[in-house]
Motif scaffolding. Structure first.
Motif, PDB file in Angstrom:
ATOM      1  N   ASP A 297      -9.830  -3.995  -2.233  1.00  0.00           N
ATOM      2  CA  ASP A 297      -8.968  -2.920  -2.747  1.00  0.00           C
ATOM      3  C   ASP A 297      -9.794  -1.893  -3.508  1.00  0.00           C
ATOM      4  O   ASP A 297      -9.663  -0.682  -3.294  1.00  0.00           O
ATOM      5  N   LYS A 300     -12.006   0.217  -1.254  1.00  0.00           N
ATOM      6  CA  LYS A 300     -11.231   1.211  -0.516  1.00  0.00           C
ATOM      7  C   LYS A 300     -10.888   2.397  -1.421  1.00  0.00           C
ATOM      8  O   LYS A 300     -10.932   3.550  -0.996  1.00  0.00           O
ATOM      9  N   ASP A 376      -5.744  -0.400  -6.337  1.00  0.00           N
ATOM     10  CA  ASP A 376      -5.191  -0.531  -4.993  1.00  0.00           C
ATOM     11  C   ASP A 376      -4.580   0.778  -4.504  1.00  0.00           C
ATOM     12  O   ASP A 376      -3.548   0.808  -3.842  1.00  0.00           O
ATOM     13  N   THR A 377      -5.243   1.891  -4.867  1.00  0.00           N
ATOM     14  CA  THR A 377      -4.799   3.210  -4.420  1.00  0.00           C
ATOM     15  C   THR A 377      -5.868   3.866  -3.567  1.00  0.00           C
ATOM     16  O   THR A 377      -7.051   3.512  -3.648  1.00  0.00           O
ATOM     17  N   TYR A 406       3.888   3.810  -0.239  1.00  0.00           N
ATOM     18  CA  TYR A 406       3.521   2.453   0.150  1.00  0.00           C
ATOM     19  C   TYR A 406       2.688   2.508   1.437  1.00  0.00           C
ATOM     20  O   TYR A 406       2.613   3.547   2.103  1.00  0.00           O
ATOM     21  N   GLU A 407       2.103   1.390   1.786  1.00  0.00           N
ATOM     22  CA  GLU A 407       1.235   1.331   2.962  1.00  0.00           C
ATOM     23  C   GLU A 407       1.980   1.720   4.236  1.00  0.00           C
ATOM     24  O   GLU A 407       1.392   2.279   5.160  1.00  0.00           O
ATOM     25  N   THR A 502      -1.958   6.806  -1.250  1.00  0.00           N
ATOM     26  CA  THR A 502      -1.352   5.563  -0.792  1.00  0.00           C
ATOM     27  C   THR A 502      -1.555   4.525  -1.882  1.00  0.00           C
ATOM     28  O   THR A 502      -2.644   4.404  -2.437  1.00  0.00           O
ATOM     29  N   HIS A 503      -0.467   3.816  -2.203  1.00  0.00           N
ATOM     30  CA  HIS A 503      -0.543   2.754  -3.204  1.00  0.00           C
ATOM     31  C   HIS A 503      -0.231   1.450  -2.481  1.00  0.00           C
ATOM     32  O   HIS A 503       0.890   1.251  -2.023  1.00  0.00           O
ATOM     33  N   TYR A 504      -1.215   0.580  -2.394  1.00  0.00           N
ATOM     34  CA  TYR A 504      -1.060  -0.638  -1.596  1.00  0.00           C
ATOM     35  C   TYR A 504      -0.316  -1.754  -2.331  1.00  0.00           C
ATOM     36  O   TYR A 504      -0.313  -2.895  -1.880  1.00  0.00           O
ATOM     37  N   SER A 506       2.515  -4.168  -3.293  1.00  0.00           N
ATOM     38  CA  SER A 506       3.586  -4.769  -2.496  1.00  0.00           C
ATOM     39  C   SER A 506       4.939  -4.283  -2.986  1.00  0.00           C
ATOM     40  O   SER A 506       5.159  -4.102  -4.178  1.00  0.00           O
TER      41      SER A 506
END
Length: 562
Positions: A297, A300, A376-377, A406-407, A502-504, A506
């Motif tokens: 994460d 990325k 996680d962005t 979201y993804e 994008t914020h991964y 959940s």
């Protein structure tokens, strides 16, 4: 088995709802679900919430301590409509006078002769609700400093029906620079109206939208403008030719008068504009990223900044929070050796405390601006940082939030509404990317009460001025609390849809699935309610009490009564 699971989930949700909203609201919620009334069409809502005959009768019999006279100036045209005049006859407040003219140039002379204290300039095809002036005078009696009043409104569909409601926020500078959401109904103190007309009439030469310009001039002089959260006005758009270029020029002239450098652009959405403020400097942005393992994460996130970002003057402060995996530390070593702008600092206190971790990271920040960013962005557009910085660098702004997905491409964040879901929530979460939102709000720059710290830029001076993140909010509401403190200190919180990430995270993240988590969450709820109880009770000024707080899509609340 599936049916039993659904019922179990239903009662679990009802129990949670009861804890947050109480018995009465819970009964209403259950009845809404059983009768299918959680969503109602606008005319059903309007008929259910408009004042009854008995209420109107009481209004007609009411005497206020302050009973100002109101002058209604109707700019006549060739339509021959008497709709406005007919609606005036139904007013429950009777101290008004009607004056008709065909020329805007005549207004100055009319105002010079007028004895009335407040003025409404409108057109014959529009319509006032029966209680429009009553509600205005009621507000004036509550606050005699008010110099201008606007209300919610809608569009006339036919003789008996209305559509496309504009359920508005209180005065919202950045939203007003994005669209004329105030529209036609603006009751103004005569002295102010006369001064502005005498000063500006010559400049309203058909090249600029005079109503829009008039509204801007009211706010530029810091006049007290009050919003009544009731539908008091019905617009007829068939006889109005709104010119995009004239509206765009009204915004542009406003910026020039305020000595603000920038360009005003039309967008793909009719009536929505984009102000591109001019940035003359390129200050250092310190990007603070907490991390515990989850190397993929983090990699990325950093890679997206390194490969996509067009803004070069930035540094990364990775706050290492008790990772255990060897590959995590191997990546840190590789990153610091290959990326001079990256620095890893070590937070060694046990247990997760988001405020403490980020406050610690800021100690090492050299930049004037702090970007709090989750690991996680991933940024989507190259000018993502610039789009946030151009607002954060404005002197009146304290913090800026972005549009997160979201993804799967659905909406994760387009701002935070205080009170939504009990304490604070994300409107339109999990809705489709192309969702417009009420009045197109998803796609326009605007002021909000809070934004998520998953991606939030803050002036470092403001961050320290308001006391940084509050450690007592270990997991939840720390970003909302910080934004509330920033607003209380007099700064704006701006949301821009033009910074996209994008914020991964959940979609199911955040479930309080253990006794310890529930206890911690409840304590943070209690703390927020204690500190911001008055604000919660008053309601979010950038939302509207006509919307439900238990639904995320700006859904009308049929249980509101005028």
């Amino acid at each position: 088995m599936e049916g039993r699971m659904n019922m179990s989930e239903f009662w679990k949700n009802i129990n949670t709802y009861y804890k947050r909203y109480g018995l009465h609201a819970t009964i209403v919620r259950i009845m809404d679900k059983l009768t299918g009334q959680s969503r109602v069409d606008y005319m059903t809502w309007y008929q259910k919430t408009k004042p009854t005959k008995q209420v109107l009768k009481i209004q007609r019999e009411t005497t206020f301590p302050y009973m100002p006279e109101i002058l209604v100036i109707v700019l006549e045209n060739k339509s021959g409509s008497h709709r406005l005049a007919d609606s005036l006859k139904n007013q429950t407040y009777s101290r008004w006078k009607l004056c008709k003219t065909r020329e805007l140039n005549d207004v100055v002379e009319i105002l010079k002769e007028a004895k009335e204290e407040y003025v409404l300039i409108t057109q014959p095809e529009d319509e006032l609700s029966a209680d429009a002036f009553f509600q205005c005078v009621k507000s004036l009696n509550a606050d005699r400093t008010i110099e201008a009043i606007y209300s919610d409104d809608d569009i006339i569909k036919n003789e008996t029906e209305y559509e496309e409601p504009a359920i508005k926020p209180d005065l919202n500078l950045d939203m007003l620079r994005s669209c004329n959401y105030i529209h036609n109904f603006l009751l103004v103190k005569k002295k102010l109206c006369q001064e502005l007309f005498e000063e500006c009439l010559e400049s309203w030469n058909g090249q600029i939208d005079w109503k829009y310009d008039f509204i801007f001039r009211c706010i530029e002089e810091k006049h007290s403008i009050h919003h009544i959260a009731k539908v008091l006005y019905h617009r007829n758009v068939e006889h109005v030719q709104v010119c995009d270029e004239q509206e765009r020029k009204a915004i542009d002239m406003h910026l020039k008068r305020m000595n603000i450098k920038g360009n005003v652009e039309k967008t793909e959405y009719r009536g929505v504009y984009r102000v591109r403020y001019t940035m003359e400097e390129t200050p250092l942005i310190s990007i603070v990223i907490p991390n515990k393992d989850h190397v993929e994460d983090l990699k990325k996130c950093i890679d997206s900044l390194e490969k996509k970002s067009s803004y070069d003057n930035r540094e990364y402060i990775i706050v290492e929070n008790n990772s255990t995996e060897e590959q995590t530390f191997a990546y840190y070593k590789e990153l610091e050796s290959k990326c001079p702008r990256a620095k890893v600092v070590y937070w060694k206190e046990k247990g997760f405390n988001y405020p403490k971790i980020n406050n610690y990271g800021v100690r090492y920040a050299k930049g004037e601006y702090i970007l709090f960013l989750n690991n996680d962005t991933e940024i989507q557009n190259p000018d993502c940082l610039e789009e946030m910085l151009i607002h954060c660098s404005r002197p009146e702004v304290g913090a800026v939030g972005a549009r997160l997905f979201y993804e799967d491409g659905t909406i994760q964040h387009v701002g935070v509404i205080v009170g939504l879901g009990g304490i604070a929530g994300h409107p339109y979460a999990t809705e489709a990317e192309e969702t417009l939102g009420h009045m197109g709000r998803v796609h326009m720059i605007q002021d909000l009460s809070a934004v998520t710290a998953a991606c939030m830029m803050v002036k470092k001076t403001v961050f320290f001025e308001v006391g940084k993140f509050e450690p007592e909010y270990a997991v939840a509401f720390n970003d909302v609390d910080l934004c509330m403190k920033i607003r209380k200190a007099g700064y704006l919180i701006v949301y821009t849809p033009y910074a996209r990430l994008t914020h991964y995270e959940s979609k199911s993240r955040g479930l309080e699935d253990s006794r310890e988590k529930v206890k911690r969450f409840d304590s943070e709820v209690a703390l927020f309610e204690e500190r911001w109880g008055k604000e919660l009770e008053k309601g979010d000024p950038n939302y509207n009490p006509n919307f439900r707080l238990d639904e995320k899509d700006f859904r009308l609340n049929v249980h509101v009564r005028r």
